[in-house]
Write an enzyme that holds these catalytic residues in place. Structure first.
Site, PDB file in Angstrom:
ATOM      1  N   LYS A  34       1.041  -1.151   0.035  1.00 23.09           N
ATOM      2  CA  LYS A  34       0.016  -0.125   0.085  1.00 23.09           C
ATOM      3  C   LYS A  34       0.933   1.135  -0.009  1.00 23.09           C
ATOM      4  CE  LYS A  34      -0.322  -0.289   5.081  1.00 23.09           C
ATOM      5  NZ  LYS A  34      -1.076  -0.209   6.262  1.00 23.09           N
ATOM      6  N   ARG A 129      -9.769   0.874  15.456  1.00 24.97           N
ATOM      7  CA  ARG A 129      -9.853   1.565  14.363  1.00 24.97           C
ATOM      8  C   ARG A 129     -10.890   1.061  13.177  1.00 24.97           C
ATOM      9  NH1 ARG A 129      -4.115   1.925  11.135  1.00 24.97           N
ATOM     10  NH2 ARG A 129      -4.773  -0.187  10.538  1.00 24.97           N
ATOM     11  N   TYR A 259      18.282  29.415   6.334  1.00 23.29           N
ATOM     12  CA  TYR A 259      17.391  30.161   6.836  1.00 23.29           C
ATOM     13  C   TYR A 259      17.436  30.271   8.455  1.00 23.29           C
ATOM     14  CZ  TYR A 259      15.092  30.174   2.518  1.00 23.29           C
ATOM     15  OH  TYR A 259      14.745  30.341   0.888  1.00 23.29           O
ATOM     16  N   MET A 307      13.605  24.139   0.843  1.00 25.35           N
ATOM     17  CA  MET A 307      13.137  23.219  -0.253  1.00 25.35           C
ATOM     18  C   MET A 307      13.855  22.661  -1.221  1.00 25.35           C
ATOM     19  SD  MET A 307      10.226  24.797  -2.919  1.00 25.35           S
ATOM     20  CE  MET A 307       9.175  25.367  -1.518  1.00 25.35           C
TER      21      MET A 307
END
Length: 364
Positions: A34, A129, A259, A307
């Site tokens: 999955k 769940r 940063y 990023m």
């Protein structure tokens, strides 16, 4: 090319499945693929694991993708179906369904299917769940037994909530509950995930559901060492995430890097800028000191993750050059270590690799 690269070793993937089957020779292996094969590529993983007895996916879209590329193995959808249209697709494409709520039972009763369905009754033994309670399950099982839409025997399964914990009290209670409620039920049983596979040999019943261990990663992280030696000896990491040095700079003492100016050079020193960042899936919250591997040696991350780039300390690697490969995790640097440093789990790191990362398959 300055893109980050995820190298997927399909030989290691096949090896890991063979190790699982060797360690549980009396059980069938239901390979969990999955979430895009835990970030490794859904179709790629399924094709490599053709020796798996079945595949487990989360939703019908994943299952249909596998059928579209010609995967003929049994596929079980862990969240099952949610409407008549989906239920019809399950029958048409020979998909197995996990039955975990009364709405699904009602759908089965009122839908005319072209062929009978393979189903697994989900029994909630403590995960709280999905699934029917221990008290509800016998009645639901008997109701399913009378349905002409369902193949017999009905599969019986539960999910362990705390199998990676050294304290075994709760997991042993879950296993006891499952065996007790299914004692008079006829059908194949499935209990263990990757952690349960190692820690609870008494629960290695008809089917096992290996997930993270297929990809060569410990379900216990780095804190639970009872199975550390066995895992390191028998299993191999499948994904190696790497990126190239794109710049080397000599900085002065007290110069800040990145940063927020959160890290400053303790002395005059070289640093490298590496072409990977949170836009590629590297965790932004990885702190200074998080290790990377450069030319076989550990170097620490310095400053904030951007990023598109990170910076690393080159004081231990004065001969590093632009174009050198930096391993962020994988072969030689377990992803479990990076996850621990970043305050998360290996599963999340693998699943968050983004589309701009280049994937390469190797056989090694």
């Amino acid at each position: 090319m300055n893109r980050a690269t995820a190298t997927i070793n399909v030989t290691a993937l096949k090896h890991n499945l063979s190790q699982i089957k060797a360690l549980a020779p009396k059980s069938l292996a239901w390979a969990m693929i999955k979430s895009n094969g835990y970030g490794h590529g859904l179709v790629r993983v399924a094709k490599a694991l053709s020796d798996a007895n079945a595949f487990g996916v989360a939703c019908i879209d994943e299952a249909l993708t596998l059928r579209e590329v010609g995967i003929k193995s049994p596929i079980i959808v862990m969240k099952g179906f949610y409407n008549e249209a989906e239920l019809s697709q399950f029958a048409r494409h020979r998909l197995g369904a996990v039955i975990h709520c009364s709405d699904q039972v009602s759908l089965l009763e009122k839908t005319n299917l072209t062929s009978s369905l393979s189903v697994w009754l989900k029994i909630d033994t403590g995960m709280n769940r999905l699934g029917f309670s221990v008290e509800q399950s016998p009645a639901v099982y008997n109701q399913l037994k009378t349905s002409s839409s369902i193949q017999k025997p009905i599969g019986l399964m539960t999910h362990l909530a705390d199998a990676d914990n050294e304290n075994k009290t709760f997991t042993e209670l879950q296993i006891k509950r499952f065996f007790s409620v299914t004692e008079k039920m006829i059908g194949p049983k499935s209990i263990v995930n990757s952690a349960g596979f190692f820690a609870y040999p008494n629960a290695l019943v008809d089917l096992i559901r290996p997930g993270i261990i297929l990809y060569g990663i410990s379900p216990f992280g780095i804190n639970y060492n009872s199975f550390k030696e066995k895992i390191e000896k028998k299993f191999r990491p499948v994904m190696t995430l790497s990126a190239k040095i794109i710049a080397i700079k000599n900085r002065r003492q007290n110069d800040s890097v990145g940063y927020g100016c959160t890290w400053s050079c303790p002395e005059d020193m070289p640093i490298a800028i590496v072409s990977i960042g949170y836009g590629d899936g590297y965790p932004r919250h990885a702190p200074s000191g998080t290790p990377v591997l450069l030319n076989g040696k550990i170097c620490p991350l310095i400053g904030r993750v951007s990023m598109d780039m990170i910076a690393i300390d080159l004081r231990s690697q004065p001969n590093a050059q632009v174009g050198d490969d930096v391993i962020l995790w994988g072969e030689g640097l377990p992803v479990e270590i990076i996850a621990e440093k970043a305050g998360t789990i290996a599963y999340e790191l693998l699943c968050k690799i983004t589309q701009r990362v280049q994937f390469i398959e190797i056989e090694k």
